[in-house]
Structures are given as structure tokens and as C-alpha cells.
Scaffold this active site. Sequence first.
Site, PDB file in Angstrom:
ATOM      1  N   TYR A 165       0.833  -1.206   0.000  1.00 26.74           N
ATOM      2  CA  TYR A 165       0.000   0.000   0.000  1.00 26.74           C
ATOM      3  C   TYR A 165       0.868   1.257   0.000  1.00 26.74           C
ATOM      4  O   TYR A 165       0.616   2.200  -0.750  1.00 26.74           O
ATOM      5  CB  TYR A 165      -0.919  -0.018   1.220  1.00 26.74           C
ATOM      6  CG  TYR A 165      -1.901   1.129   1.252  1.00 26.74           C
ATOM      7  CD1 TYR A 165      -3.003   1.136   0.412  1.00 26.74           C
ATOM      8  CD2 TYR A 165      -1.734   2.190   2.136  1.00 26.74           C
ATOM      9  CE1 TYR A 165      -3.916   2.185   0.434  1.00 26.74           C
ATOM     10  CE2 TYR A 165      -2.643   3.234   2.173  1.00 26.74           C
ATOM     11  CZ  TYR A 165      -3.731   3.223   1.322  1.00 26.74           C
ATOM     12  OH  TYR A 165      -4.632   4.270   1.346  1.00 26.74           O
ATOM     13  N   LYS A 169       0.981   4.286  -2.851  1.00 26.26           N
ATOM     14  CA  LYS A 169       0.640   5.678  -2.576  1.00 26.26           C
ATOM     15  C   LYS A 169       1.843   6.605  -2.795  1.00 26.26           C
ATOM     16  O   LYS A 169       1.671   7.771  -3.172  1.00 26.26           O
ATOM     17  CB  LYS A 169       0.098   5.810  -1.148  1.00 26.26           C
ATOM     18  CG  LYS A 169      -1.281   5.176  -0.973  1.00 26.26           C
ATOM     19  CD  LYS A 169      -2.279   5.747  -1.971  1.00 26.26           C
ATOM     20  CE  LYS A 169      -3.669   5.173  -1.789  1.00 26.26           C
ATOM     21  NZ  LYS A 169      -4.652   5.776  -2.732  1.00 26.26           N
TER      22      LYS A 169
END
Length: 302
Positions: A165, A169
Amino acid sequence: MNASAAGHRRGFRRSAPRVAGKRILITGAARGIGAALARQLHHHGARVALLGIEETLLAQVAADCGDAPWRYCDIGDPAQVQRVVNSLTAELGGLDAVVCNAGIARQLSLLSGDPTVLEETLTVNVLGVYYTLRAAGPHLAHRDGYVLLISSLAAAIHLPLAGAYSASKAAVEALGDTLRIELRHTGARVGMAYFAELDTEMTSRGFGTEAARSILGRSTVSGIAPLGPAIDACERALARRSRRIVSPYWVSMVLWCRPLAQLLVDYSLRGGVAGGLEIARTEPTGFTTEQPARPRRMRKLA
């Protein structure tokens, strides 16, 4: 609520109609940030178009937004994204802003976890953003155009089991910084949203695992923040075409001193990682949104 806070809220509500009439496309609009933002923008006079993969939820959000146009769209399929963005833009009669919000999360031990978790995360969170920007860009390359990318504090602060993740990002952050330069001559602007742990299913389903709790010694890193202020910040960004927004407020301070913050994380979590990784080996988890079957674009590891 004290007088100062009440005055602030009244002041914001007076400025809220600034989004009235804006034509805004939102990805990942079936739940969480996307759904809440769509409803609030519609309430304040914006014209929204929605896309996502959860058709029943999307239809409900669209109904709440005055029967706004919506489409099923696998964000990881570039041809489908191009077709859907063009179709929704035509229904809106043009495009003033796009909110690249669609995203998924799932814990991953980098050395022993399933590599398809990283592949799928990058497909949705990075390639999906790129495909959206590529499709929407020609419609937004004008002096009133605006792109709002939903990044995360995870782009700056990297935690164990959140590597997939965080990598996605951080990539979104890089895409946004690059796009800002490439669009400047058109008059369009690019904004980046950095949010901490918000009260959404992304937080509870993606990061509220037993392995994570074992490492952190608690359920969350910073505590669950309410969703409302983040949605207000997104609306203000769309009205002002802001460069950066955060929620909660303290995220801006962490971003300012991100190397030090990362050192503190490294130091404070040094004791519980081994046990958490062992739990993660067998803990059943899934993506925060179930994904459609799609061909693997990356080489699988042996």
C-alpha cells in the site's frame, strides 16, 4: 462547539457553493471517501459522475446524487477506463475535475507473502490512477481543470505489512508531482490529498488485522479520525484547486519532518515485528474491495 469553531463552520458553508456547477468525475465512488464526497458535492450543487466496480452500491450513491451518471469500470483495464471516462464526460457535457480515489489495501509480508498482493495493489492504486489520468487528461487540460489525487500518509511513513500500500501511494505522489509540471502550461492544476487513518472500511478491513495489532501493540497507529473533515477538505480543494490537503491537521507536520518520523517508527516498532510476521503467514485476509479477474501483467515469482 465553541464560537470560533462554529464561526469556522459557518464560513466554510458560505464558501461551499463555489463547487456549484462544477462537473466532477469520481473514481471508487461506491463507498468510503468516494461515496461521501459525491453526496456532499451534489448537495452543494456540483454535477458528479461516478465509476467503480460495486454496482449495487454505486447505483445507491448515484440515486442519492440526483440520479447522477455512473458506470461499472474495472480501473485496472485501460481500454475500459478510456471508454467509461469518455462516456461519463460526454454525459456531463465536459469535465472540470477528476478525483482519483479508487484504491485497495491488503497486508503483505514482503519476503514471505503472496506476490500477487503487490501486483494487484499496484494495478489498482497506481496503474488505475494512470489510466484515469490518461483518459481524463484531454478533458481537463484547460485553465479551470483540476486533478485531485487521493494519496495517503502511508506515502511518507512506511509500516511493516503495509509495504504494498505504501509503495502504491508513494507512486501516486510521484505521478501527481510529475503531472503538475506537465499540465502547468494548460492552466490546469493538480492537488494531492494526504490522509491518516480515517473511519472507513479501507482502514478497518485493510489494516485492522491481528498481525498489525501484534506489531503496533494497539488497533491503529494514530487512532481513527472522523471522515467528515477529510470530505470537507476535498470539497475545499475542488473549489480552490488546492495543491495539497491533509486530514487530520497534524498530518502536515508529519509530512514536513518525514525522515525523522520514519526513524521514530523504525525505533518504536523494532520489538514486535517478528511475532506479527509469523501471524501474517496464516492470517486470512482479503482486499478491501473484491477485485474482478484480470490477466496478470507482471511476472509471477517462483
